[in-house]
Design a protein around this motif. Structure first.
Motif, PDB file in Angstrom:
ATOM      1  N   THR A 146      -5.069   2.963  -0.103  1.00 43.36           N
ATOM      2  CA  THR A 146      -4.401   3.291   1.153  1.00 43.36           C
ATOM      3  C   THR A 146      -3.151   2.445   1.322  1.00 43.36           C
ATOM      4  OG1 THR A 146      -6.481   3.924   2.225  1.00 43.36           O
ATOM      5  CG2 THR A 146      -4.644   3.355   3.666  1.00 43.36           C
ATOM      6  N   LEU A 147      -2.079   3.070   1.827  1.00 40.54           N
ATOM      7  CA  LEU A 147      -0.845   2.361   2.108  1.00 40.54           C
ATOM      8  C   LEU A 147      -0.867   1.928   3.579  1.00 40.54           C
ATOM      9  CD1 LEU A 147       1.830   1.667   0.597  1.00 40.54           C
ATOM     10  CD2 LEU A 147       2.822   3.673   1.726  1.00 40.54           C
ATOM     11  N   TYR A 148      -0.774   0.633   3.810  1.00 36.36           N
ATOM     12  CA  TYR A 148      -0.752   0.087   5.166  1.00 36.36           C
ATOM     13  C   TYR A 148       0.666  -0.356   5.507  1.00 36.36           C
ATOM     14  CZ  TYR A 148      -5.830   0.105   4.826  1.00 36.36           C
ATOM     15  OH  TYR A 148      -7.141   0.498   4.683  1.00 36.36           O
ATOM     16  N   VAL A 149       1.143   0.050   6.673  1.00 36.95           N
ATOM     17  CA  VAL A 149       2.528  -0.186   7.077  1.00 36.95           C
ATOM     18  C   VAL A 149       2.565  -0.978   8.381  1.00 36.95           C
ATOM     19  CG1 VAL A 149       4.703   0.904   7.736  1.00 36.95           C
ATOM     20  CG2 VAL A 149       3.275   1.942   5.949  1.00 36.95           C
ATOM     21  N   HIS A 194       5.776  15.783   4.571  1.00 37.32           N
ATOM     22  CA  HIS A 194       4.666  15.598   5.485  1.00 37.32           C
ATOM     23  C   HIS A 194       3.839  14.397   5.042  1.00 37.32           C
ATOM     24  CE1 HIS A 194       5.464  19.276   7.661  1.00 37.32           C
ATOM     25  NE2 HIS A 194       5.568  19.927   6.518  1.00 37.32           N
ATOM     26  N   ALA A 195       3.473  13.585   5.986  1.00 38.37           N
ATOM     27  CA  ALA A 195       2.616  12.439   5.728  1.00 38.37           C
ATOM     28  C   ALA A 195       1.699  12.255   6.928  1.00 38.37           C
ATOM     29  CB  ALA A 195       3.440  11.182   5.489  1.00 38.37           C
ATOM     30  N   ARG A 196       0.547  11.681   6.687  1.00 36.34           N
ATOM     31  CA  ARG A 196      -0.414  11.429   7.754  1.00 36.34           C
ATOM     32  C   ARG A 196      -0.316   9.954   8.153  1.00 36.34           C
ATOM     33  NH1 ARG A 196      -2.822  14.181   3.875  1.00 36.34           N
ATOM     34  NH2 ARG A 196      -4.157  12.456   3.190  1.00 36.34           N
ATOM     35  N   ILE A 197       0.178   9.720   9.347  1.00 35.72           N
ATOM     36  CA  ILE A 197       0.383   8.366   9.846  1.00 35.72           C
ATOM     37  C   ILE A 197      -0.568   8.144  11.016  1.00 35.72           C
ATOM     38  CG2 ILE A 197       2.056   6.748  10.829  1.00 35.72           C
ATOM     39  CD1 ILE A 197       4.258   8.553   9.593  1.00 35.72           C
ATOM     40  N   SER A 198      -1.407   7.132  10.918  1.00 35.74           N
ATOM     41  CA  SER A 198      -2.379   6.880  11.982  1.00 35.74           C
ATOM     42  C   SER A 198      -2.641   5.385  12.093  1.00 35.74           C
ATOM     43  CB  SER A 198      -3.692   7.627  11.703  1.00 35.74           C
ATOM     44  OG  SER A 198      -4.207   7.254  10.437  1.00 35.74           O
ATOM     45  N   PRO A 199      -2.997   4.916  13.308  1.00 31.32           N
ATOM     46  CA  PRO A 199      -3.291   3.489  13.465  1.00 31.32           C
ATOM     47  C   PRO A 199      -4.554   3.106  12.701  1.00 31.32           C
ATOM     48  CG  PRO A 199      -3.804   4.692  15.479  1.00 31.32           C
ATOM     49  CD  PRO A 199      -3.090   5.649  14.574  1.00 31.32           C
ATOM     50  N   ALA A 200      -4.475   1.991  11.980  1.00 33.43           N
ATOM     51  CA  ALA A 200      -5.628   1.515  11.217  1.00 33.43           C
ATOM     52  C   ALA A 200      -6.235   0.266  11.837  1.00 33.43           C
ATOM     53  CB  ALA A 200      -5.224   1.228   9.766  1.00 33.43           C
ATOM     54  N   ILE A 240      -1.180  -1.862  12.891  1.00 33.50           N
ATOM     55  CA  ILE A 240      -0.877  -1.620  11.483  1.00 33.50           C
ATOM     56  C   ILE A 240      -1.315  -0.196  11.205  1.00 33.50           C
ATOM     57  CG2 ILE A 240      -1.353  -2.306   9.124  1.00 33.50           C
ATOM     58  CD1 ILE A 240       0.108  -4.443  10.787  1.00 33.50           C
ATOM     59  N   ALA A 241      -0.422   0.593  10.616  1.00 34.80           N
ATOM     60  CA  ALA A 241      -0.737   2.008  10.372  1.00 34.80           C
ATOM     61  C   ALA A 241      -1.186   2.242   8.944  1.00 34.80           C
ATOM     62  CB  ALA A 241       0.489   2.867  10.676  1.00 34.80           C
ATOM     63  N   SER A 242      -2.003   3.254   8.760  1.00 34.14           N
ATOM     64  CA  SER A 242      -2.283   3.767   7.429  1.00 34.14           C
ATOM     65  C   SER A 242      -1.423   5.006   7.230  1.00 34.14           C
ATOM     66  CB  SER A 242      -3.777   4.111   7.269  1.00 34.14           C
ATOM     67  OG  SER A 242      -4.137   5.166   8.140  1.00 34.14           O
ATOM     68  N   VAL A 243      -0.824   5.126   6.044  1.00 38.57           N
ATOM     69  CA  VAL A 243       0.042   6.257   5.751  1.00 38.57           C
ATOM     70  C   VAL A 243      -0.467   6.921   4.479  1.00 38.57           C
ATOM     71  CG1 VAL A 243       2.390   7.023   5.259  1.00 38.57           C
ATOM     72  CG2 VAL A 243       2.011   5.112   6.824  1.00 38.57           C
ATOM     73  N   ARG A 244      -0.792   8.186   4.602  1.00 39.16           N
ATOM     74  CA  ARG A 244      -1.291   8.929   3.451  1.00 39.16           C
ATOM     75  C   ARG A 244      -0.363  10.118   3.192  1.00 39.16           C
ATOM     76  NH1 ARG A 244      -5.715   6.985   6.224  1.00 39.16           N
ATOM     77  NH2 ARG A 244      -7.307   5.956   4.940  1.00 39.16           N
ATOM     78  N   GLY A 245      -0.206  10.475   1.958  1.00 38.95           N
ATOM     79  CA  GLY A 245       0.635  11.606   1.617  1.00 38.95           C
ATOM     80  C   GLY A 245       1.998  11.210   1.095  1.00 38.95           C
ATOM     81  N   ILE A 246       2.166   9.948   0.698  1.00 36.82           N
ATOM     82  CA  ILE A 246       3.409   9.527   0.088  1.00 36.82           C
ATOM     83  C   ILE A 246       3.116   8.581  -1.075  1.00 36.82           C
ATOM     84  CG2 ILE A 246       3.717   7.582   1.691  1.00 36.82           C
ATOM     85  CD1 ILE A 246       6.759   8.032   1.334  1.00 36.82           C
TER      86      ILE A 246
END
Length: 343
Positions: A312-315, A47-53, A337-343
């Motif tokens: 924060t990890l930006y993808v 599980h990871a939280r992926i959201s637009p940043a 660009i998304a921020s991804v949390r939980g990895i």
């Protein structure tokens, strides 16, 4: 698309399609679609939280590269389609244009990196790399691959002493630009010179297949790590001796690996075709790596690279497979660009 760029794209695509069905990015990454999807290693979903940043202005941006300025927290992203460079500031939502399309003759932007002096390095796969002052936006220097033979300058890493290293996905070499070379160029163009040649080290592949892609530097200044997206291997380049070695991978491989990010012994990898991010623990000497986490999610939207900034990890969500360079369809707008949390 300039004639040279067409030649490079055609050669790479032809070489790949004779092995398995392929998707080609003519300005960033060529990726091979597995002939049998079940051949992709299966891992339990995480599980990871992926959201637009950040939102990028434009109808056909198709972003590819990203870089963070550690001094300010600003992020920079580049457009595959026209070379526009965008700037994103902490606390904001919408990106602004930092360098317009076609600036200094650049019609695409691939790898990006901001060095400790606040200089932004931007690769153009068809020519080489340009160096900009992030304060004045002035072009400080440009380095170009000599000759007309196929090339594909892809990603860039900066070592602690300020030296830049750049991958060439067609020639399977790594170029080097030293601080002295930047100073001597002084706003002019200079030749881009190879430092490492990995052609004999890589797994067998078609002559024009895309190989080297992401590259990162060990913060202690001892080695570089670069990935072969076709062979699925990670390589260690010794900065002192020049030795080239294959990193022992445990728990997975680097198939379809695009961008890399290394922080405190942790390596994050964007696998573009499979909408996947993996996290690895790198040995202190860089000779081995163990996969710790794998997240696969359609919400990653064909991730081409990633950067970690202020926790924060930006993808980069390129959407290359949605009407871009590797597939038909309609992209979701705005590009983000998304921020991804939980990895």
């Amino acid at each position: 698309m300039p004639p040279l760029r067409k030649t490079i794209a055609a050669a790479a695509l032809a070489a790949l399609t004779c092995v398995v069905p392929a998707r080609a990015d003519t300005a960033g990454t060529v990726v091979v679609v597995p002939a049998h999807p079940q051949a992709v290693p299966a891992h339990a979903p995480a599980h990871a939280r992926i959201s637009p940043a950040y939102e990028l202005p434009g109808e056909r941006v198709y972003p590819e590269g990203i870089a963070a300025d550690s001094r300010t927290g600003d992020l920079y992203a580049g457009s595959y389609t026209d070379g526009t460079i965008f700037k994103m500031t902490p606390g904001g939502r919408a990106a602004s244009v930092f360098l317009p399309a076609g600036a200094d003759g650049r019609d695409t932007a691939n790898g990006l990196k901001v060095d400790r002096l606040g200089r932004l390095w931007v690769t153009d796969s068809t020519t080489g790399v340009s160096v900009y002052d992030t304060r004045t936006r002035r072009l400080l220097a440009a380095f170009e691959v000599e000759g007309r033979d196929p090339r594909f300058v892809n990603d860039v890493a900066i070592t602690p002493d300020g030296t830049a290293y750049l991958t060439d996905s067609v020639r399977a070499v790594v170029y080097r630009v030293t601080p002295d070379q930047v100073a001597k160029a002084s706003g002019r163009s200079a030749p881009l010179e190879p430092r490492y040649d990995l052609k004999d080290a890589l797994e067998p592949h078609e002559p024009s297949a895309f190989t080297l892609n992401g590259i990162v530097a060990d913060p202690s200044g001892r080695f570089l790590l670069t990935v072969d997206l076709t062979g699925g291997d990670l390589y260690r380049l010794d900065l002192s001796s020049g030795a080239i070695g294959r990193v022992a991978l445990r728990g997975g491989d680097m198939k379809y690996a695009d961008g890399l990010e290394l922080r405190h012994g942790t390596l994050w990898v964007a696998h573009n075709v499979t909408d996947t991010i993996t996290r690895w623990r790198i040995a202190a000497d860089g000779t081995s790596a163990r996969m710790e986490r794998r997240v696969t999610d359609d919400a990653l939207q064909f991730p081409t690279t990633l950067v970690r900034s202020r926790g924060t990890l930006y993808v980069v969500r390129s959407q290359f497979d949605k009407g871009g360079p590797v597939g038909e369809g309609t992209p979701q707008r705005p590009f983000t660009i998304a921020s991804v949390r939980g990895i």
